[in-house]
Write a protein that holds these residues in place. Structure first.
Motif, PDB file in Angstrom:
ATOM      1  N   ILE A  77       0.809  -1.217   0.000  1.00 44.22           N
ATOM      2  CA  ILE A  77       0.000   0.000   0.000  1.00 44.22           C
ATOM      3  C   ILE A  77       0.844   1.271   0.000  1.00 44.22           C
ATOM      4  CG2 ILE A  77      -2.005  -1.069   1.101  1.00 44.22           C
ATOM      5  CD1 ILE A  77      -0.989   0.028   3.779  1.00 44.22           C
ATOM      6  N   LEU A  78       2.158   1.132   0.138  1.00 45.19           N
ATOM      7  CA  LEU A  78       3.058   2.286   0.150  1.00 45.19           C
ATOM      8  C   LEU A  78       3.624   2.499  -1.249  1.00 45.19           C
ATOM      9  CD1 LEU A  78       4.998   1.495   3.432  1.00 45.19           C
ATOM     10  CD2 LEU A  78       3.015   2.983   3.163  1.00 45.19           C
ATOM     11  N   LYS A  79       3.272   3.627  -1.840  1.00 44.26           N
ATOM     12  CA  LYS A  79       3.724   3.915  -3.198  1.00 44.26           C
ATOM     13  C   LYS A  79       4.107   5.384  -3.298  1.00 44.26           C
ATOM     14  CE  LYS A  79       1.047   0.286  -5.385  1.00 44.26           C
ATOM     15  NZ  LYS A  79       2.028  -0.737  -5.242  1.00 44.26           N
ATOM     16  N   GLY A  80       5.058   5.677  -4.181  1.00 43.73           N
ATOM     17  CA  GLY A  80       5.450   7.055  -4.429  1.00 43.73           C
ATOM     18  C   GLY A  80       6.682   7.470  -3.657  1.00 43.73           C
ATOM     19  N   LEU A  81       7.006   8.762  -3.748  1.00 44.72           N
ATOM     20  CA  LEU A  81       8.174   9.324  -3.073  1.00 44.72           C
ATOM     21  C   LEU A  81       7.803   9.648  -1.629  1.00 44.72           C
ATOM     22  CD1 LEU A  81      11.116  10.215  -3.604  1.00 44.72           C
ATOM     23  CD2 LEU A  81      10.221  12.506  -4.060  1.00 44.72           C
ATOM     24  N   HIS A  82       8.588   9.126  -0.689  1.00 45.62           N
ATOM     25  CA  HIS A  82       8.306   9.322   0.734  1.00 45.62           C
ATOM     26  C   HIS A  82       9.497   9.983   1.414  1.00 45.62           C
ATOM     27  CE1 HIS A  82       4.547   7.038   0.957  1.00 45.62           C
ATOM     28  NE2 HIS A  82       5.066   6.361  -0.046  1.00 45.62           N
ATOM     29  N   ASP A  83       9.204  11.042   2.161  1.00 42.13           N
ATOM     30  CA  ASP A  83      10.220  11.735   2.943  1.00 42.13           C
ATOM     31  C   ASP A  83      10.239  11.158   4.349  1.00 42.13           C
ATOM     32  OD1 ASP A  83      10.933  13.565   0.925  1.00 42.13           O
ATOM     33  OD2 ASP A  83       9.183  14.796   1.399  1.00 42.13           O
ATOM     34  N   ALA A  84      11.428  11.120   4.921  1.00 38.72           N
ATOM     35  CA  ALA A  84      11.579  10.618   6.285  1.00 38.72           C
ATOM     36  C   ALA A  84      12.818  11.230   6.908  1.00 38.72           C
ATOM     37  CB  ALA A  84      11.701   9.094   6.280  1.00 38.72           C
ATOM     38  N   GLN A  85      12.935  11.073   8.214  1.00 40.45           N
ATOM     39  CA  GLN A  85      14.159  11.422   8.918  1.00 40.45           C
ATOM     40  C   GLN A  85      14.637  10.184   9.656  1.00 40.45           C
ATOM     41  OE1 GLN A  85      13.743  14.922  11.477  1.00 40.45           O
ATOM     42  NE2 GLN A  85      15.005  15.986   9.987  1.00 40.45           N
ATOM     43  N   LEU A  86      15.932   9.927   9.557  1.00 42.22           N
ATOM     44  CA  LEU A  86      16.579   8.835  10.276  1.00 42.22           C
ATOM     45  C   LEU A  86      17.452   9.463  11.344  1.00 42.22           C
ATOM     46  CD1 LEU A  86      17.596   5.894  10.715  1.00 42.22           C
ATOM     47  CD2 LEU A  86      19.244   6.331   8.872  1.00 42.22           C
ATOM     48  N   MET A  87      17.201   9.068  12.603  1.00 44.30           N
ATOM     49  CA  MET A  87      17.950   9.623  13.706  1.00 44.30           C
ATOM     50  C   MET A  87      18.563   8.490  14.527  1.00 44.30           C
ATOM     51  SD  MET A  87      16.757  12.063  16.923  1.00 44.30           S
ATOM     52  CE  MET A  87      15.301  12.441  16.017  1.00 44.30           C
ATOM     53  N   PHE A  88      19.862   8.605  14.782  1.00 45.00           N
ATOM     54  CA  PHE A  88      20.553   7.659  15.648  1.00 45.00           C
ATOM     55  C   PHE A  88      20.661   8.280  17.040  1.00 45.00           C
ATOM     56  CE2 PHE A  88      22.058   6.542  11.414  1.00 45.00           C
ATOM     57  CZ  PHE A  88      21.938   5.167  11.440  1.00 45.00           C
ATOM     58  N   ASN A  89      20.540   7.452  18.078  1.00 43.76           N
ATOM     59  CA  ASN A  89      20.669   7.933  19.452  1.00 43.76           C
ATOM     60  C   ASN A  89      21.211   6.814  20.331  1.00 43.76           C
ATOM     61  OD1 ASN A  89      18.224   6.398  20.312  1.00 43.76           O
ATOM     62  ND2 ASN A  89      17.204   7.874  18.998  1.00 43.76           N
TER      63      ASN A  89
ATOM     64  N   PHE B 206      17.961   3.659  16.811  1.00 43.97           N
ATOM     65  CA  PHE B 206      17.581   4.551  15.721  1.00 43.97           C
ATOM     66  C   PHE B 206      16.075   4.652  15.668  1.00 43.97           C
ATOM     67  CE2 PHE B 206      17.714   0.343  13.821  1.00 43.97           C
ATOM     68  CZ  PHE B 206      16.568   0.303  13.036  1.00 43.97           C
ATOM     69  N   ASN B 207      15.608   5.737  15.085  1.00 41.39           N
ATOM     70  CA  ASN B 207      14.185   5.847  14.776  1.00 41.39           C
ATOM     71  C   ASN B 207      14.023   6.573  13.456  1.00 41.39           C
ATOM     72  OD1 ASN B 207      14.742   8.419  15.708  1.00 41.39           O
ATOM     73  ND2 ASN B 207      12.911   8.595  16.929  1.00 41.39           N
ATOM     74  N   VAL B 208      12.922   6.278  12.808  1.00 42.27           N
ATOM     75  CA  VAL B 208      12.600   6.877  11.521  1.00 42.27           C
ATOM     76  C   VAL B 208      11.267   7.594  11.691  1.00 42.27           C
ATOM     77  CG1 VAL B 208      12.086   6.443   9.090  1.00 42.27           C
ATOM     78  CG2 VAL B 208      13.795   5.034  10.282  1.00 42.27           C
ATOM     79  N   GLU B 209      11.245   8.860  11.316  1.00 40.24           N
ATOM     80  CA  GLU B 209      10.000   9.622  11.354  1.00 40.24           C
ATOM     81  C   GLU B 209       9.505   9.793   9.928  1.00 40.24           C
ATOM     82  OE1 GLU B 209      10.334  13.240  13.552  1.00 40.24           O
ATOM     83  OE2 GLU B 209      11.094  12.200  15.328  1.00 40.24           O
ATOM     84  N   ASN B 210       8.219   9.451   9.740  1.00 38.00           N
ATOM     85  CA  ASN B 210       7.603   9.473   8.427  1.00 38.00           C
ATOM     86  C   ASN B 210       6.114   9.658   8.651  1.00 38.00           C
ATOM     87  OD1 ASN B 210       5.858   7.600   6.802  1.00 38.00           O
ATOM     88  ND2 ASN B 210       7.608   7.569   5.442  1.00 38.00           N
ATOM     89  N   LYS B 211       5.437  10.355   7.762  1.00 37.69           N
ATOM     90  CA  LYS B 211       4.026  10.672   7.982  1.00 37.69           C
ATOM     91  C   LYS B 211       3.093   9.461   7.868  1.00 37.69           C
ATOM     92  CE  LYS B 211       3.292  12.087   3.240  1.00 37.69           C
ATOM     93  NZ  LYS B 211       3.033  13.147   2.321  1.00 37.69           N
ATOM     94  N   LEU B 212       3.530   8.372   7.225  1.00 33.92           N
ATOM     95  CA  LEU B 212       2.650   7.219   7.039  1.00 33.92           C
ATOM     96  C   LEU B 212       2.717   6.192   8.162  1.00 33.92           C
ATOM     97  CD1 LEU B 212       3.094   6.507   3.240  1.00 33.92           C
ATOM     98  CD2 LEU B 212       1.197   7.655   4.399  1.00 33.92           C
ATOM     99  N   VAL B 213       3.813   6.172   8.898  1.00 30.81           N
ATOM    100  CA  VAL B 213       3.995   5.166   9.936  1.00 30.81           C
ATOM    101  C   VAL B 213       4.169   5.881  11.258  1.00 30.81           C
ATOM    102  CG1 VAL B 213       5.405   3.225  10.702  1.00 30.81           C
ATOM    103  CG2 VAL B 213       5.077   3.619   8.265  1.00 30.81           C
ATOM    104  N   LYS B 214       3.401   5.451  12.272  1.00 29.48           N
ATOM    105  CA  LYS B 214       3.446   6.112  13.574  1.00 29.48           C
ATOM    106  C   LYS B 214       4.836   6.016  14.193  1.00 29.48           C
ATOM    107  CE  LYS B 214       1.322   5.983  18.135  1.00 29.48           C
ATOM    108  NZ  LYS B 214       0.372   5.283  18.986  1.00 29.48           N
ATOM    109  N   THR B 215       5.391   4.798  14.291  1.00 29.50           N
ATOM    110  CA  THR B 215       6.737   4.640  14.848  1.00 29.50           C
ATOM    111  C   THR B 215       7.518   3.573  14.095  1.00 29.50           C
ATOM    112  OG1 THR B 215       6.027   3.003  16.492  1.00 29.50           O
ATOM    113  CG2 THR B 215       6.095   5.285  17.223  1.00 29.50           C
ATOM    114  N   VAL B 216       8.770   3.884  13.875  1.00 30.17           N
ATOM    115  CA  VAL B 216       9.745   2.926  13.374  1.00 30.17           C
ATOM    116  C   VAL B 216      10.974   3.150  14.244  1.00 30.17           C
ATOM    117  CG1 VAL B 216      11.184   2.159  11.454  1.00 30.17           C
ATOM    118  CG2 VAL B 216       8.890   3.063  10.998  1.00 30.17           C
TER     119      VAL B 216
END
Length: 155
Positions: A53-65, A75-85
């Motif tokens: 169901i995920l299609k197209g160009l997706h922006d995200a931020q990858l943060m290491f801590n 690490f965590n990934v922030e993206n508008k389609l997924v609540k938490t990664v």
């Protein structure tokens, strides 16, 4: 959905560590449109996705801590389609990790094991069920990306 596993690598711990924090290595491994370092351990990412169901160009931020140099990082990934990664990378010597089930040893030439844990929550029960249905494919894709970091470190 949680997945975890080990990716054997033929490069030493320092080289694996270098690849984990290299925008260029990740850009090559993920085949990203954009992978830019914008902070000490923060990256802006743009990736073309064509998965379920995920299609197209997706922006995200990858943060290491919680970084322990040459050993582990959360690490965590922030993206508008997924609540938490979120997840963890841990670098281990092959002697510290049991070989894959059904084998007596790690692949020949293994110098480092990249142990990972990845936890995803779409924030929607229907999407979470879809992720669970594709869990094996997601794990294969994630491990393929991590394996590409092995060669991407020598960009």
């Amino acid at each position: 959905m949680e997945i975890n596993g080990n990716v054997p690598m033929k490069i030493d711990r320092e080289e694996v560590w270098k690849s984990l924090f290299s925008a260029e290595a990740w850009k090559n491994a993920v085949q990203a449109e954009k992978f830019e370092q914008v902070g000490v351990a923060l990256f802006d990412v743009a990736v073309m996705v064509d998965f379920a169901i995920l299609k197209g160009l997706h922006d995200a931020q990858l943060m290491f801590n919680d970084i322990i140099h040459n050993y582990s990082s959360n690490f965590n990934v922030e993206n508008k389609l997924v609540k938490t990664v979120e997840g963890t990378f841990e670098l281990k010597h092959p002697d510290e990790v049991e070989p894959e089930e059904g084998t007596d040893s790690h692949p020949e030439g293994t110098r480092t094991i990249l142990n990972y844990r990845l936890n995803m929550d779409a924030g929607n029960p229907l999407f979470n069920a879809a992720f669970e249905g594709f869990k094996h494919k997601i794990q294969e894709a994630f491990e393929e990306i991590l394996a590409r970091l092995e060669t991407a470190v020598h960009y």
